[in-house]
Design a protein around this motif. Sequence first.
Motif, mmCIF file in Angstrom:
data_model
loop_
_atom_site.group_PDB
_atom_site.id
_atom_site.type_symbol
_atom_site.label_atom_id
_atom_site.label_comp_id
_atom_site.label_asym_id
_atom_site.label_seq_id
_atom_site.Cartn_x
_atom_site.Cartn_y
_atom_site.Cartn_z
ATOM 1 N N PRO A 263 -11.052 90.443 63.913
ATOM 2 C CA PRO A 263 -9.903 89.517 64.164
ATOM 3 C C PRO A 263 -9.468 88.605 63.106
ATOM 4 C CG PRO A 263 -11.703 89.244 65.603
ATOM 5 C CD PRO A 263 -12.330 89.998 64.525
ATOM 6 N N VAL A 264 -8.123 88.147 63.125
ATOM 7 C CA VAL A 264 -7.542 87.341 62.116
ATOM 8 C C VAL A 264 -8.158 86.018 62.216
ATOM 9 C CG1 VAL A 264 -5.520 86.113 61.211
ATOM 10 C CG2 VAL A 264 -5.531 88.574 61.917
ATOM 11 N N SER A 265 -8.384 85.580 63.495
ATOM 12 C CA SER A 265 -8.972 84.117 64.031
ATOM 13 C C SER A 265 -10.381 84.226 63.727
ATOM 14 C CB SER A 265 -8.563 83.975 65.323
ATOM 15 O OG SER A 265 -7.165 83.808 65.434
ATOM 16 N N VAL A 266 -11.113 83.155 63.243
ATOM 17 C CA VAL A 266 -12.374 83.044 62.891
ATOM 18 C C VAL A 266 -13.003 82.642 64.251
ATOM 19 C CG1 VAL A 266 -14.089 81.721 61.655
ATOM 20 C CG2 VAL A 266 -12.146 82.607 60.528
ATOM 21 N N GLY A 267 -14.133 83.194 64.861
ATOM 22 C CA GLY A 267 -14.834 82.639 65.927
ATOM 23 C C GLY A 267 -14.428 83.428 67.242
ATOM 24 N N VAL A 268 -13.356 84.156 67.085
ATOM 25 C CA VAL A 268 -13.095 85.115 68.520
ATOM 26 C C VAL A 268 -13.927 86.271 68.236
ATOM 27 C CG1 VAL A 268 -11.259 86.326 69.406
ATOM 28 C CG2 VAL A 268 -10.840 83.948 68.376
ATOM 29 N N ARG A 269 -14.333 86.915 69.503
ATOM 30 C CA ARG A 269 -14.922 88.384 69.400
ATOM 31 C C ARG A 269 -13.943 89.152 70.310
ATOM 32 N NH1 ARG A 269 -21.275 87.917 70.136
ATOM 33 N NH2 ARG A 269 -21.017 90.169 69.526
ATOM 34 N N PRO A 373 -6.864 95.934 67.877
ATOM 35 C CA PRO A 373 -6.780 95.574 69.074
ATOM 36 C C PRO A 373 -5.141 94.697 69.302
ATOM 37 C CG PRO A 373 -8.897 95.267 68.526
ATOM 38 C CD PRO A 373 -8.171 95.517 67.230
ATOM 39 N N THR A 374 -4.614 94.752 70.348
ATOM 40 C CA THR A 374 -3.583 93.833 70.527
ATOM 41 C C THR A 374 -3.974 92.476 70.738
ATOM 42 O OG1 THR A 374 -2.122 95.721 71.327
ATOM 43 C CG2 THR A 374 -1.355 93.311 71.662
ATOM 44 N N THR A 375 -4.950 92.513 71.757
ATOM 45 C CA THR A 375 -5.457 91.049 72.018
ATOM 46 C C THR A 375 -7.094 91.242 71.948
ATOM 47 O OG1 THR A 375 -5.620 91.577 74.557
ATOM 48 C CG2 THR A 375 -3.716 90.514 73.666
ATOM 49 N N ALA A 376 -7.687 89.999 72.007
ATOM 50 C CA ALA A 376 -9.247 90.286 72.011
ATOM 51 C C ALA A 376 -10.142 90.104 73.517
ATOM 52 C CB ALA A 376 -9.797 88.639 71.243
ATOM 53 N N MET A 398 -6.086 81.156 71.915
ATOM 54 C CA MET A 398 -6.808 82.047 70.506
ATOM 55 C C MET A 398 -7.112 83.256 70.985
ATOM 56 S SD MET A 398 -6.311 79.807 68.228
ATOM 57 C CE MET A 398 -7.235 80.972 67.228
ATOM 58 N N PRO A 399 -7.659 83.714 72.039
ATOM 59 C CA PRO A 399 -8.170 85.166 72.175
ATOM 60 C C PRO A 399 -6.900 85.946 72.303
ATOM 61 C CG PRO A 399 -9.475 84.065 73.477
ATOM 62 C CD PRO A 399 -8.558 82.961 73.143
ATOM 63 N N ALA A 400 -5.712 85.401 72.796
ATOM 64 C CA ALA A 400 -4.563 86.309 72.941
ATOM 65 C C ALA A 400 -3.685 86.583 71.679
ATOM 66 C CB ALA A 400 -3.674 85.630 73.943
ATOM 67 N N ILE A 401 -3.917 85.600 70.766
ATOM 68 C CA ILE A 401 -3.034 85.729 69.593
ATOM 69 C C ILE A 401 -3.978 86.058 68.224
ATOM 70 C CG2 ILE A 401 -1.565 84.049 70.244
ATOM 71 C CD1 ILE A 401 -2.580 82.094 68.283
ATOM 72 N N ALA A 402 -5.163 86.326 68.375
ATOM 73 C CA ALA A 402 -6.169 86.377 67.505
ATOM 74 C C ALA A 402 -5.810 87.573 66.322
ATOM 75 C CB ALA A 402 -7.576 86.772 68.041
ATOM 76 N N TYR A 403 -4.911 88.644 66.986
ATOM 77 C CA TYR A 403 -4.527 89.814 66.217
ATOM 78 C C TYR A 403 -3.048 89.791 65.998
ATOM 79 C CZ TYR A 403 -9.124 91.798 67.084
ATOM 80 O OH TYR A 403 -10.667 91.912 67.164
ATOM 81 N N VAL A 404 -2.334 89.038 66.636
ATOM 82 C CA VAL A 404 -0.785 89.539 66.462
ATOM 83 C C VAL A 404 -0.168 88.128 65.882
ATOM 84 C CG1 VAL A 404 -0.730 90.623 68.906
ATOM 85 C CG2 VAL A 404 -1.045 88.287 68.789
ATOM 86 N N ALA A 405 -0.520 87.056 65.967
ATOM 87 C CA ALA A 405 0.460 85.981 65.268
ATOM 88 C C ALA A 405 0.316 86.211 63.695
ATOM 89 C CB ALA A 405 -0.308 84.758 65.553
ATOM 90 N N LEU A 406 -0.463 86.518 63.253
ATOM 91 C CA LEU A 406 -0.438 86.804 61.622
ATOM 92 C C LEU A 406 0.829 87.570 61.253
ATOM 93 C CD1 LEU A 406 -1.229 87.180 58.597
ATOM 94 C CD2 LEU A 406 -2.674 89.137 59.326
ATOM 95 N N TRP A 407 1.208 88.457 62.031
ATOM 96 C CA TRP A 407 2.410 89.429 61.695
ATOM 97 C C TRP A 407 3.667 88.707 61.987
ATOM 98 C CZ3 TRP A 407 0.677 92.358 58.528
ATOM 99 C CH2 TRP A 407 -0.765 92.783 58.401
#
Length: 463
Positions: A263-269, A373-376, A398-407
């Motif tokens: 994930p982009v977001s730290v602490g999300v699995r 993944p799209t979401t965590a 946070m788990p919803a945006i962990a992979y997508v918001a960066l883009w």
Amino acid sequence: MTDLRATGAAETARLVTAGDLTARAVADAALDRIAAADPALNAFSVVLADAARAEADARDDQPGERGPLHGVPVAIKEELDVAGCVTTFGGEANSTPAAEDGEVVRRLRAAGAVIVGKTTMPEFGAWPYTESSSRGITRNPWDRTRTPGGSSGGTAAAVASGMVPVGIGGDGGGSIRIPSAMCGLFGLKPQRGRVTTSPHAHLWWALGTVGPLSRTVLDSALVYDVIRGSTPGDRFRAGESGSFVEAAGREPGRLRVGWSTKPVSVGVRPDPIHVRAVEDTARLLSELGHDVRQVDPRYPDPTAAFVPQFFAGLRAEADEVEHYERLERRTRETYRLGSWASPRVTEWAVRASEKVSVKANRVFQDVDVLLTPTTAHRPPRVGVIDGRGTVGSALQAMPAIAYVALWNVAGNPAASVPCGPAEDGLPVGVQLVGRTDDEVTLLSLSAQLERARPWPLTAPSAG
């Protein structure tokens, strides 16, 4: 007899243009499905039944050449202007109907679309779950105890349930891709500036884009070829790109595909179901002849660029409403918490987005497409942000945006591609991220996956 519940936009337009169906019959069928299904889902904030029937009649009487969306029923997210409708942004703070269509809606009508209604969203699209105090809770047609995601959750529920073949959403931090993943749809966030935001110069500064949620890759491409293009007032403009429809119809060639579940977001699995979906898709892509490898994307931290634009975007929209006192308590709290996001800070964040983009795009020195993944997390139960304040809602997001918001910060095109339902009966989506301005590669690759691993066209419980 044609099952219009599962018929896509391209096929609907073909049938109406050929005279096999009338636009009025298609509109009536869509309105009947909305009347039957929407009370349990709450996908629509307003249904334009009389206007849609009149518009369909006009399509049937139209002489001469017909557009690529002729007779296709389309739903519009609440944040876009539709003439005669109050642009509510998901709340109660506006009361005056829009005098004219926004540019995207105008282009849809010019292509022959029939606007059947507007869809629910959390107020100002601030959260990835479609829940609000004024509009209530929107439910996932795959399982009504689950959220469809957000903020384009009403559009997703309308399309996944078969009420309409395609709908328009927006994506400022994953809001097309998240509900597409949770509802089993194809959702492409285009390159920043690919689609006009007129009459507004931007949508949450560098973060936001407008685009369709659809059941097929072709339908998404068809709508994008109708609505794409900038106007003189747009702050951002994308680079050159070829026809999206042509891209969806051709083989992608052999691509270098890098995959990662980091994930982009730290602490999300990530949920194990999503990890397996990425690994299974990587294997399938390898079998299809692509050069597939696991990579470390070396993600930059987008927080400093994203957060000021999030707060500034919400505050700018809130400043424009007619009745500030009618905003939700959580929205007013978020407004106050974002008082530090001054114009100077916001412009700094826009410039910071450019630096984040450079770092994020390093991965494309070695690969053509990134698979994640799209979401965590799996689609949560409804009520996930009900009664929560700004901080609590942000943590739930946070788990919803962990992979997508960066883009959104980087501006790259990115798509959520369905993988079909998992063992829990709910849909799974994986994200494909492309190089700057390279939507066409994502469309070609997504269409190849669609052919190799077809996904359900509507939610089974929506029939």
